[in-house]
Scaffold this motif. Structure first.
Motif, PDB file in Angstrom:
ATOM      1  N   LEU A 394       0.823  -1.210   0.000  1.00 28.58           N
ATOM      2  CA  LEU A 394       0.000   0.000   0.000  1.00 28.58           C
ATOM      3  C   LEU A 394       0.859   1.263   0.000  1.00 28.58           C
ATOM      4  CD1 LEU A 394      -2.825  -1.056   2.466  1.00 28.58           C
ATOM      5  CD2 LEU A 394      -3.133  -0.401   0.062  1.00 28.58           C
ATOM      6  N   ILE A 395       2.010   1.212   0.679  1.00 34.03           N
ATOM      7  CA  ILE A 395       2.903   2.371   0.683  1.00 34.03           C
ATOM      8  C   ILE A 395       3.633   2.475  -0.648  1.00 34.03           C
ATOM      9  CG2 ILE A 395       4.961   3.367   1.778  1.00 34.03           C
ATOM     10  CD1 ILE A 395       4.027   2.002   4.382  1.00 34.03           C
ATOM     11  N   LEU A 396       4.033   1.315  -1.194  1.00 32.55           N
ATOM     12  CA  LEU A 396       4.743   1.309  -2.474  1.00 32.55           C
ATOM     13  C   LEU A 396       3.801   1.624  -3.633  1.00 32.55           C
ATOM     14  CD1 LEU A 396       7.549   0.598  -3.767  1.00 32.55           C
ATOM     15  CD2 LEU A 396       6.606  -1.683  -4.187  1.00 32.55           C
ATOM     16  N   VAL A 397       2.606   1.008  -3.605  1.00 31.96           N
ATOM     17  CA  VAL A 397       1.621   1.169  -4.684  1.00 31.96           C
ATOM     18  C   VAL A 397       0.298   1.599  -4.043  1.00 31.96           C
ATOM     19  CG1 VAL A 397       0.521   0.057  -6.664  1.00 31.96           C
ATOM     20  CG2 VAL A 397       2.756  -0.759  -5.868  1.00 31.96           C
ATOM     21  N   PRO A 398       0.062   2.898  -3.841  1.00 29.04           N
ATOM     22  CA  PRO A 398      -1.113   3.374  -3.090  1.00 29.04           C
ATOM     23  C   PRO A 398      -2.446   2.848  -3.606  1.00 29.04           C
ATOM     24  CG  PRO A 398       0.438   5.160  -3.454  1.00 29.04           C
ATOM     25  CD  PRO A 398       0.943   3.998  -4.262  1.00 29.04           C
ATOM     26  N   GLU A 399      -2.533   2.500  -4.902  1.00 29.84           N
ATOM     27  CA  GLU A 399      -3.808   2.000  -5.434  1.00 29.84           C
ATOM     28  C   GLU A 399      -3.990   0.501  -5.222  1.00 29.84           C
ATOM     29  OE1 GLU A 399      -0.816   2.216  -8.882  1.00 29.84           O
ATOM     30  OE2 GLU A 399      -1.368   3.396  -7.122  1.00 29.84           O
ATOM     31  N   TRP A 400      -3.042  -0.139  -4.581  1.00 29.03           N
ATOM     32  CA  TRP A 400      -3.139  -1.577  -4.309  1.00 29.03           C
ATOM     33  C   TRP A 400      -4.377  -1.869  -3.452  1.00 29.03           C
ATOM     34  CZ3 TRP A 400      -1.237  -6.128  -5.737  1.00 29.03           C
ATOM     35  CH2 TRP A 400      -1.362  -7.229  -4.874  1.00 29.03           C
ATOM     36  N   VAL A 401      -5.081  -2.957  -3.766  1.00 21.89           N
ATOM     37  CA  VAL A 401      -6.263  -3.351  -3.009  1.00 21.89           C
ATOM     38  C   VAL A 401      -5.886  -4.517  -2.099  1.00 21.89           C
ATOM     39  CG1 VAL A 401      -8.626  -4.201  -3.132  1.00 21.89           C
ATOM     40  CG2 VAL A 401      -7.765  -2.629  -4.890  1.00 21.89           C
ATOM     41  N   PRO A 402      -5.869  -4.310  -0.774  1.00 25.38           N
ATOM     42  CA  PRO A 402      -5.431  -5.377   0.149  1.00 25.38           C
ATOM     43  C   PRO A 402      -6.484  -6.473   0.298  1.00 25.38           C
ATOM     44  CG  PRO A 402      -6.154  -3.468   1.390  1.00 25.38           C
ATOM     45  CD  PRO A 402      -6.179  -3.065  -0.063  1.00 25.38           C
ATOM     46  N   SER A 403      -6.009  -7.683   0.589  1.00 26.67           N
ATOM     47  CA  SER A 403      -6.916  -8.813   0.786  1.00 26.67           C
ATOM     48  C   SER A 403      -7.170  -9.082   2.266  1.00 26.67           C
ATOM     49  CB  SER A 403      -6.346 -10.071   0.125  1.00 26.67           C
ATOM     50  OG  SER A 403      -5.061 -10.371   0.640  1.00 26.67           O
ATOM     51  N   VAL A 404      -6.402  -8.447   3.165  1.00 29.85           N
ATOM     52  CA  VAL A 404      -6.634  -8.559   4.609  1.00 29.85           C
ATOM     53  C   VAL A 404      -6.563  -7.165   5.225  1.00 29.85           C
ATOM     54  CG1 VAL A 404      -5.646 -10.879   4.744  1.00 29.85           C
ATOM     55  CG2 VAL A 404      -4.187  -8.905   5.183  1.00 29.85           C
ATOM     56  N   ALA A 405      -7.227  -6.977   6.367  1.00 27.28           N
ATOM     57  CA  ALA A 405      -7.171  -5.700   7.077  1.00 27.28           C
ATOM     58  C   ALA A 405      -5.765  -5.494   7.623  1.00 27.28           C
ATOM     59  CB  ALA A 405      -8.186  -5.683   8.213  1.00 27.28           C
ATOM     60  N   VAL A 406      -5.241  -4.300   7.426  1.00 28.29           N
ATOM     61  CA  VAL A 406      -3.843  -4.025   7.786  1.00 28.29           C
ATOM     62  C   VAL A 406      -3.693  -3.714   9.266  1.00 28.29           C
ATOM     63  CG1 VAL A 406      -1.897  -2.476   7.378  1.00 28.29           C
ATOM     64  CG2 VAL A 406      -3.296  -3.239   5.469  1.00 28.29           C
ATOM     65  N   GLY A 407      -4.659  -3.028   9.856  1.00 27.97           N
ATOM     66  CA  GLY A 407      -4.507  -2.586  11.234  1.00 27.97           C
ATOM     67  C   GLY A 407      -3.830  -1.230  11.298  1.00 27.97           C
ATOM     68  N   GLN A 408      -3.443  -0.808  12.497  1.00 25.15           N
ATOM     69  CA  GLN A 408      -2.850   0.520  12.676  1.00 25.15           C
ATOM     70  C   GLN A 408      -1.457   0.580  12.060  1.00 25.15           C
ATOM     71  OE1 GLN A 408      -2.325   1.769  16.712  1.00 25.15           O
ATOM     72  NE2 GLN A 408      -1.713   3.841  16.182  1.00 25.15           N
ATOM     73  N   VAL A 409      -1.189   1.674  11.349  1.00 24.32           N
ATOM     74  CA  VAL A 409       0.121   1.905  10.740  1.00 24.32           C
ATOM     75  C   VAL A 409       0.605   3.274  11.191  1.00 24.32           C
ATOM     76  CG1 VAL A 409       1.415   2.135   8.593  1.00 24.32           C
ATOM     77  CG2 VAL A 409      -0.465   0.498   8.739  1.00 24.32           C
ATOM     78  N   VAL A 410       1.836   3.342  11.697  1.00 30.53           N
ATOM     79  CA  VAL A 410       2.397   4.613  12.147  1.00 30.53           C
ATOM     80  C   VAL A 410       3.755   4.808  11.500  1.00 30.53           C
ATOM     81  CG1 VAL A 410       1.205   4.576  14.366  1.00 30.53           C
ATOM     82  CG2 VAL A 410       3.495   3.599  14.199  1.00 30.53           C
ATOM     83  N   SER A 411       4.142   6.062  11.350  1.00 33.36           N
ATOM     84  CA  SER A 411       5.459   6.379  10.807  1.00 33.36           C
ATOM     85  C   SER A 411       6.423   6.573  11.954  1.00 33.36           C
ATOM     86  CB  SER A 411       5.396   7.648   9.952  1.00 33.36           C
ATOM     87  OG  SER A 411       6.696   8.041   9.570  1.00 33.36           O
ATOM     88  N   GLU A 412       7.502   5.809  11.966  1.00 31.86           N
ATOM     89  CA  GLU A 412       8.551   5.956  12.990  1.00 31.86           C
ATOM     90  C   GLU A 412       9.795   6.549  12.345  1.00 31.86           C
ATOM     91  OE1 GLU A 412       8.414   5.572  16.088  1.00 31.86           O
ATOM     92  OE2 GLU A 412       6.571   4.464  16.437  1.00 31.86           O
ATOM     93  N   SER A 413       9.586   7.484  11.444  1.00 29.88           N
ATOM     94  CA  SER A 413      10.705   8.042  10.695  1.00 29.88           C
ATOM     95  C   SER A 413      10.609   9.548  10.648  1.00 29.88           C
ATOM     96  CB  SER A 413      10.716   7.478   9.276  1.00 29.88           C
ATOM     97  OG  SER A 413      11.655   8.156   8.474  1.00 29.88           O
TER      98      SER A 413
END
Length: 444
Positions: A394-413
């Motif tokens: 999803l980060i590499l290809v924003p239009e990608w459609v995931p097949s499972v729920a990703v959950g919380q994503v945070v930036s540590e950068s």
């Protein structure tokens, strides 16, 4: 004087006030007071001042013996260790700002951030009545720092974790791991070189065959001292007696003074044989730390890392971390994706494996399922691996459609690039809790 690492600054001629300071670094940025805030057999720590930022800092001077000064191998090892530590950026790791070697005085000088309340050992001696909830908060911060260290590639092992090397800001309760055993590196590996820290050493350290789980054993001893205000194995007569007890797996007598059953069980788990000892990530989910609230599902944290390939080409990768699992992939390659996963195997050790991902044919679940079967991992790991793969795509290809729920994503950068990618991706935006308007950013 041979600088190892000190930022070049244009300095002004010293005024009368500055002349009152005891010493300055080669660039003139840091000036040292005579006030000693800590000392050991080979190291003295002074309070100092950072002219550039206007902050008080800690200036440690560690004496180097002739065997190190005369060895190019040992000096290179020292320099490598310091450069590695300087790159670490985490809220629970003491920041290292600069370092250099003074050949005339035979010292290594290291500038770090200054924690106003000193070491955890000093703080605990000053404050005798500390509740169990405070212990939990300290423990979770120490483990979070260890989790970050152990997630590096290769893993950063502290090797000398004890309450003297954990620091605290008493005004807000922030705990930071520091003093990464450089004094041990600088000395010959003799019995006397571990004097004073032998009580916190895991048995496998004596054999030289150890990994990051040695820090978990030391953490357990830290918890024991934090609770009782007593040094482990104080019942022993001399270092040889302590060595025998540790080698035989005999736990310190002071453990019997821990009345809280949950805490005692927690410490016992940390002091278990290495094959049964949990990781920092696993300990953060332990019932002792979670029993007053729900078990928190760790988010997927994302950062950027730069490296140089074998042919000298610069490369940049996304690094995603969820618990004990770390996924890495090139941020520019979308036609032939190869991912690298660092994961714990059933023996408790960590392994690394690369695998391809075909955007046209593969799904995260099918790849994760195959990975788990190939390495004989628990079935519960399928979802974790699949979520990491989906978040990367999803980060590499924003239009990608995931097949499972990703959950919380945070930036540590510190890179705004990642934060923007998360904000611009609808699936990742919805993975962030409503209470958080934007990704949580912290410098690593």
């Amino acid at each position: 004087m041979d600088p190892v690492e000190a930022e070049e600054q244009q300095t002004e001629p010293p005024d009368e006030e500055e002349e009152a300071y005891a010493e300055a670094d080669p660039t003139g940025r840091f000036i040292r007071y005579d006030e000693i805030v800590g000392s050991g057999s080979v190291k003295t720590v002074y309070k100092a001042f950072d002219k550039l930022e206007g902050d008080e800092v800690a200036w440690s001077q560690t004496r180097i013996d002739d065997s190190v000064m005369g060895s190019s191998r040992k000096m290179a090892l020292l320099n490598t260790e310091i450069q590695l530590l300087k790159k670490l950026r985490h809220k629970n790791i003491q920041k290292l700002f600069a370092s250099w070697i003074d050949e005339d005085k035979k010292t290594v000088n290291i500038i770090t951030e200054f924690c106003i309340s000193g070491s955890l050992r000093q703080y605990r001696k000053k404050h005798k009545k500390v509740g169990i909830n405070a212990m939990k908060r300290w423990a979770m911060q120490i483990l979070t720092g260890l989790e970050h260290l152990h997630s590096q590639e290769p893993a950063v092992i502290h090797r000398d974790l004890k309450c003297d090397n954990i620091f605290i800001n008493g005004n807000d309760g922030t705990v930071k791991i520091g003093d990464f055993g450089l004094a041990t590196i600088l000395q010959q590996q003799k019995t006397k070189s571990v004097k004073g820290t032998l009580e916190f050493m895991a048995p496998e350290l004596f054999t030289g065959d150890y990994n990051e789980l040695a820090d978990i054993y030391s953490f357990g001893m830290c918890m024991l001292e934090m609770m009782t205000c007593e040094y482990p194995y104080s019942e022993c007569q001399g270092q040889a007696h302590i060595y025998r007890k540790i080698s035989q797996g005999i736990k310190p007598a002071v453990l019997s003074k821990v009345e809280d059953a949950g805490l005692r069980s927690f410490i016992d788990v940390c002091l278990a044989p290495v094959a049964e000892r949990p990781t920092a990530s696993q300990l953060l989910k332990h019932s002792f730390l979670q029993k007053d609230g729900p078990i928190l599902v760790p988010p997927i944290s994302v950062s950027l890392v730069s490296s140089v390939t074998k042919d000298g080409r610069q490369s940049a990768s996304f690094v995603l971390l969820k618990g004990d699992f770390r996924l890495k992939g090139d941020m520019h390659v979308t036609d032939h994706i190869v991912l690298s996963l660092r994961f714990p195997d059933p023996s408790g050790c960590f392994k690394n494996a690369e695998f391809p991902f075909d955007l046209a044919q593969d799904t995260s679940l099918s790849v994760a399922q195959e990975f788990v079967e190939d390495f004989e991992l628990p079935q519960g790991n399928i979802l974790i691996i699949a979520q990491l793969i989906e978040a990367f795509l999803l980060i590499l290809v924003p239009e990608w459609v995931p097949s499972v729920a990703v959950g919380q994503v945070v930036s540590e950068s510190a890179h705004n690039y990642i934060a923007k990618r998360i904000k611009n991706c609808r699936q990742l935006r919805t993975a962030i809790p409503e209470s958080s308007a934007s990704p949580k950013l912290s410098v690593i």
